[in-house]
Design a protein around this motif. Structure first.
Motif, PDB file in Angstrom:
ATOM      1  N   ARG A 286       0.504  -5.726  -0.207  1.00  0.00           N
ATOM      2  CA  ARG A 286       1.007  -6.763   0.691  1.00  0.00           C
ATOM      3  C   ARG A 286       0.804  -6.374   2.158  1.00  0.00           C
ATOM      4  N   GLU A 287       1.074  -5.088   2.471  1.00  0.00           N
ATOM      5  CA  GLU A 287       0.886  -4.616   3.850  1.00  0.00           C
ATOM      6  C   GLU A 287      -0.581  -4.685   4.247  1.00  0.00           C
ATOM      7  N   ARG A 290      -1.500  -8.146   4.833  1.00  0.00           N
ATOM      8  CA  ARG A 290      -0.982  -8.619   6.127  1.00  0.00           C
ATOM      9  C   ARG A 290      -1.873  -8.141   7.257  1.00  0.00           C
TER      10      ARG A 290
END
Length: 348
Positions: A286-287, A290
């Motif tokens: 997810r990071e 992002r």
């Protein structure tokens, strides 16, 4: 059995008790047909063979012609009153049977009395012949004697009455005394006494047969009980062996279950660690996503900025080209004048 009898001339005793022989009517009919002409068989045992009422008539017809049987046992065969009467009719024309067991066939009291009377008649004939006296030939026996049939065909008493020769001799003496007695009352008393002794002899014979049967049944029960006990002991031993085998298998299964439980615990721990790592990977993904989205946004902004700068550069380049064209045009117009001015200077 009926077909085999002519091939067994030495057969004296035929025991068929308790074997469901009467379930096949053709079997008892063939047996009776074979016995009509048989002169060697002396003892016939058909106890508890489920013969039924129809067999009473078949056996009665057989007794009318048979001259060899001495001892017949047809007890507990469900003849019923009618079947017993038909059997009695056959015994009335038979003078060789001295023992006939018919208990357990629902015979009436009158029929039982007639059976006893006719058996007593046959035994009296045997006693007279054994004592060397000319027998009193009742009924159809006279015709038999006239045809030359010897009294030896009436044979000895059945095995159950062996040992009662003294009582039989007493009966014979009483009957002979009754025949020679001049006093009718005394003769009647002697005859009745002989009849009572004869009946008691018959009952004693029955009791002896019952005693022998009871002993045989007791021995059979003992043997069967011993076999059952042996089978039970063997079954108990087999059960112990099976119990031990099952116990070992149960312990083995318990160990396997314990190992499987440990394996399941390890798998659960591994699954927990995998879940934690998956969570961390999900968070890192997810990071990263992002950041990639942020970089993409920056790239898009930079692209738009570059596109604007490229457009500005293109616009400046077009302006410079236009300016160059304009300057060339001016230079072309000014070139003759400059040349005219410069020639005198160069000449000087």
């Amino acid at each position: 059995h009926g077909q085999a009898l002519p091939y067994c001339p030495k057969l004296r005793i035929l025991l068929l008790k308790s074997n469901n022989f009467g379930n096949h009517q053709c079997g008892i009919q063939e047996l009776c047909n074979a016995l009509k002409s048989n002169r060697t068989l002396e003892q016939l045992d058909l106890r508890s063979t489920h013969l039924g009422p129809a067999a009473g008539e078949l056996l009665g017809e057989m007794l009318k012609e048979n001259r060899g049987l001495k001892d017949v046992d047809v007890s507990w065969n469900e003849f019923g009153p009618d079947g017993c009467r038909r059997l009695l009719a056959g015994l009335d024309e038979n003078f060789s049977v001295v023992s006939l067991q018919v208990q357990g066939n629902c015979a009436t009291e009158e029929t039982l009395h007639l059976f006893s009377s006719q058996l007593r008649r046959n035994r009296q004939l045997f006693d007279d012949e054994a004592a060397g006296h000319a027998p009193r030939v009742p009924g159809s026996l006279a015709g038999m004697a006239s045809r030359g049939m010897a009294l030896e065909e009436f044979a000895p008493l059945r095995p159950a009455l062996r040992g009662l020769e003294g009582d039989v001799s007493v009966v014979a003496l009483l009957l002979r005394k009754a025949r020679t007695c001049c006093d009718p009352e005394e003769s009647l008393l002697l005859t009745e006494t002989a009849g009572c002794i004869d009946e008691m002899t018959i009952e004693l014979g029955k009791h002896r047969v019952a005693h022998v049967d009871a002993k045989a049944r007791a021995h059979t029960v003992v043997r069967e009980t011993t076999v059952l006990e042996d089978n039970h002991t063997q079954a108990v031993q087999d059960c112990k062996v099976l119990t031990e085998v099952h116990r070992r298998e149960r312990d083995k299964l318990a160990e396997e279950v314990a190992r499987a439980t440990d394996d399941i615990g390890d798998v659960e721990i591994f699954a927990g660690s995998m879940a934690h790592e998956r969570s961390a990977l999900d968070a890192a993904s997810r990071e990263l996503l992002r950041r990639m989205r942020a970089a993409l946004d920056e790239t898009r902004k930079l692209k738009r900025s570059l596109s604007i700068q490229v457009l500005e550069v293109d616009s400046s380049r077009r302006l410079l080209q236009e300016e160059n064209i304009r300057l060339h045009a001016q230079l072309s117009r000014c070139a003759p004048a400059v040349a005219a001015r410069c020639v005198p200077t160069l000449a000087a």
